[in-house]
Design an enzyme around this catalytic site. Structure first.
Site, mmCIF file in Angstrom:
data_model
loop_
_atom_site.group_PDB
_atom_site.id
_atom_site.type_symbol
_atom_site.label_atom_id
_atom_site.label_comp_id
_atom_site.label_asym_id
_atom_site.label_seq_id
_atom_site.Cartn_x
_atom_site.Cartn_y
_atom_site.Cartn_z
ATOM 1 N N HIS A 268 7.769 6.353 11.241
ATOM 2 C CA HIS A 268 8.784 5.343 10.905
ATOM 3 C C HIS A 268 9.991 5.508 11.836
ATOM 4 C CE1 HIS A 268 10.287 2.564 7.484
ATOM 5 N NE2 HIS A 268 10.904 2.269 8.619
ATOM 6 N N ARG B 164 6.289 -2.743 7.456
ATOM 7 C CA ARG B 164 6.297 -1.904 6.262
ATOM 8 C C ARG B 164 4.850 -1.552 5.917
ATOM 9 N NH1 ARG B 164 10.748 -0.974 7.094
ATOM 10 N NH2 ARG B 164 12.594 -1.074 5.774
ATOM 11 N N GLU C 202 4.842 7.252 2.597
ATOM 12 C CA GLU C 202 5.577 8.051 3.592
ATOM 13 C C GLU C 202 6.369 9.133 2.860
ATOM 14 O OE1 GLU C 202 7.958 5.384 5.982
ATOM 15 O OE2 GLU C 202 6.250 4.093 6.401
HETATM 16 N N1 LIG Z 1 9.787 0.468 11.610
HETATM 17 C C1 LIG Z 1 11.097 0.343 11.599
HETATM 18 O O1 LIG Z 1 11.836 1.265 11.957
HETATM 19 C C2 LIG Z 1 11.703 -0.968 11.185
HETATM 20 C C3 LIG Z 1 13.057 -1.238 11.524
HETATM 21 C C4 LIG Z 1 13.583 -2.486 11.199
HETATM 22 C C5 LIG Z 1 12.820 -3.432 10.530
HETATM 23 N N2 LIG Z 1 11.546 -3.125 10.163
HETATM 24 C C6 LIG Z 1 10.710 -4.113 9.459
HETATM 25 O O2 LIG Z 1 10.329 -5.128 10.401
HETATM 26 C C7 LIG Z 1 9.960 -6.309 9.657
HETATM 27 C C8 LIG Z 1 10.487 -7.560 10.351
HETATM 28 O O3 LIG Z 1 11.890 -7.514 10.452
HETATM 29 P P1 LIG Z 1 12.725 -8.763 11.073
HETATM 30 O O4 LIG Z 1 14.086 -8.244 11.348
HETATM 31 O O5 LIG Z 1 11.972 -9.417 12.144
HETATM 32 O O6 LIG Z 1 12.802 -9.698 9.809
HETATM 33 P P2 LIG Z 1 13.118 -11.262 9.775
HETATM 34 O O7 LIG Z 1 13.601 -11.535 8.394
HETATM 35 O O8 LIG Z 1 13.973 -11.661 10.933
HETATM 36 O O9 LIG Z 1 11.681 -11.932 9.984
HETATM 37 C C9 LIG Z 1 10.675 -11.917 9.013
HETATM 38 C C10 LIG Z 1 9.845 -13.172 9.215
HETATM 39 O O10 LIG Z 1 8.733 -13.119 8.309
HETATM 40 C C11 LIG Z 1 8.513 -14.436 7.842
HETATM 41 N N3 LIG Z 1 7.757 -14.379 6.582
HETATM 42 C C12 LIG Z 1 8.217 -14.060 5.346
HETATM 43 N N4 LIG Z 1 7.186 -14.079 4.457
HETATM 44 C C13 LIG Z 1 6.090 -14.415 5.157
HETATM 45 C C14 LIG Z 1 4.739 -14.601 4.804
HETATM 46 N N5 LIG Z 1 4.317 -14.443 3.542
HETATM 47 N N6 LIG Z 1 3.851 -14.959 5.765
HETATM 48 C C15 LIG Z 1 4.249 -15.128 7.056
HETATM 49 N N7 LIG Z 1 5.544 -14.988 7.447
HETATM 50 C C16 LIG Z 1 6.447 -14.622 6.514
HETATM 51 C C17 LIG Z 1 9.889 -15.044 7.686
HETATM 52 O O11 LIG Z 1 9.831 -16.468 7.717
HETATM 53 C C18 LIG Z 1 10.617 -14.480 8.900
HETATM 54 O O12 LIG Z 1 10.546 -15.358 10.008
HETATM 55 C C19 LIG Z 1 10.462 -6.089 8.232
HETATM 56 O O13 LIG Z 1 9.363 -5.696 7.418
HETATM 57 C C20 LIG Z 1 11.413 -4.906 8.361
HETATM 58 O O14 LIG Z 1 11.503 -4.165 7.172
HETATM 59 C C21 LIG Z 1 10.981 -1.921 10.489
#
Ligand SMILES: NC(=O)c1ccc[n+]([C@@H]2O[C@H](COP(=O)([O-])OP(=O)(O)OC[C@H]3O[C@@H](n4cnc5c(N)ncnc54)[C@H](O)[C@@H]3O)[C@@H](O)[C@H]2O)c1
Length: 328
Positions: free
Chosen positions: A285, A237, A266
């Site tokens: 994105h 994000r 965005e």
């Molecule tokens: N660009 C895109 O099209 C797109 C698509 C899907 C997801 N995303 C984004 O990708 C990111 C990751 O998604 P995911 O499915 O792997 O999520 P997820 O929930 O599986 O993993 C997130 C991880 O971050 C960790 N975390 C939370 N707060 C933290 C902190 N302060 N410091 C360190 N670690 C921390 C959690 O413990 C977890 O393991 C999200 O921001 C999501 O919005 C983007």
């Protein structure tokens, strides 16, 4: 007849919501598609809904308070920063995301950006089209097995990235205080502090959710700890990175470059300073995007809303405890 409203259908590509139309028609549920951007528009369009589906439409406390029949708020995606989950919990409304629809796509996009940056495919292709046949044209590259990838967050997407990066023999480190050593060990990844990650990694890739703790987690102080050769990747994000500090770091060559699928604001405006900088790769994105991912997303959103309207508690309810106790 129950009513499900998609609050901002124009945010979705083409006519993919035919999947939802068919799904709800077969089950005798009315399905309406609206085009709301503001709180007022969502309230006006969704006030009689039993479930509201959203892409970016603001599902704030004010909006949620104005939806008396609503039992489910379902987000098209993994990130759910447009939904005030606490406000939904207070009213016993289920807030849901679709956590598993595009894990390989985002991980592939992250690696594609890394590979594009390191191998300079775009730059070399452009130089050939300009009449050059010069393998050294602006080309400086390192062998991936000599580089360290730092994953900020080690959830679903970062774990998939780790699998891909390991096959390129990269050394992988991660900072995620919420994930067990056992999971990290399983991927052959080393757990480090955030400071160590900023100091040691050649590529730093953000994979945390956006919340008040991760907003501007990568800021000027962080850039000052990084090597001049470090490249930043963000497919998570935009606001996780302080973009003003990033532009400064790139201009002053505090770091080497950045590959960004997500930005602080965005869509990115054409006159944005970041577009004038070298060593920056930007995609709109798009990391989630594949035919398989989109079809799965649409079906899972419909299934989730319907399951909740049937009194079920699917596993992707974010505020399960609040919903279960509200039901008594
Ligand atoms: N660009 C895109 O099209 C797109 C698509 C899907 C997801 N995303 C984004 O990708 C990111 C990751 O998604 P995911 O499915 O792997 O999520 P997820 O929930 O599986 O993993 C997130 C991880 O971050 C960790 N975390 C939370 N707060 C933290 C902190 N302060 N410091 C360190 N670690 C921390 C959690 O413990 C977890 O393991 C999200 O921001 C999501 O919005 C983007």
């Amino acid at each position: 007849m129950m009513l499900v409203v998609l609050a901002d259908g124009k945010s979705l590509e083409g006519d993919h919501y035919q999947i939802e139309e068919e799904f709800f028609r077969e089950r005798g549920v009315e399905f309406r598609v609206e085009d709301c951007a503001t709180e007022e528009e969502v309230i006006a369009a969704c006030q009689d809904a039993d479930a509201v589906l959203s892409v970016y439409a603001p599902m704030t406390e004010k909006v949620i308070a104005a939806l008396p029949n609503c039992k489910a708020l379902v987000r098209y995606g993994i990130g759910f920063d447009n939904i005030d989950v606490e406000a939904a919990s207070k009213r016993g409304i289920a807030a849901c995301n679709i956590p598993d629809y595009c894990i390989p796509e985002v991980a592939t996009h992250t690696m594609a950006m890394l590979l594009q940056f390191e191998r300079k495919i775009g730059l070399l292709d452009a130089s050939v089209r300009e009449g050059q046949w010069n393998p050294n044209a602006g080309f400086y590259s390192r062998r991936l097995s000599s580089l360290t990838l730092g994953l900020v967050g080690f959830g679903n997407i970062a774990q998939e990235v780790a699998k891909y990066a390991a096959s390129f023999e990269m050394k992988i480190i991660t900072y995620d205080p919420f994930i067990s050593d056992e999971v990290v060990d399983r991927y052959g990844v080393k757990k480090v502090t955030l400071e160590q990650l900023f100091t040691d990694a050649d590529y730093i890739s953000a994979h945390v959710p956006l919340n008040e703790h991760t907003h501007h987690l990568i800021n000027e102080e962080a850039f000052n700890k990084m090597k001049n050769s470090t490249v930043l990747l963000n497919t998570a994000r935009g606001p996780i990175i302080d973009q003003t500090a990033l532009v400064k770091a790139l201009k002053e060559k505090t770091i080497r470059g950045a590959c960004l699928d997500v930005l602080e604001h965005e869509p990115l405006q054409l006159d944005d300073e970041i577009l004038k900088l070298e060593h920056v790769v930007i995609t709109p994105h798009a990391a989630f995007n594949s035919e398989e991912a989109k079809q799965r997303l649409h079906l899972r959103v419909a299934e989730t809303a319907y399951a909740i309207l049937q009194g079920e508690h699917p596993s992707n309810i974010l505020n399960r405890q609040a919903v279960v106790s509200a039901k008594g």
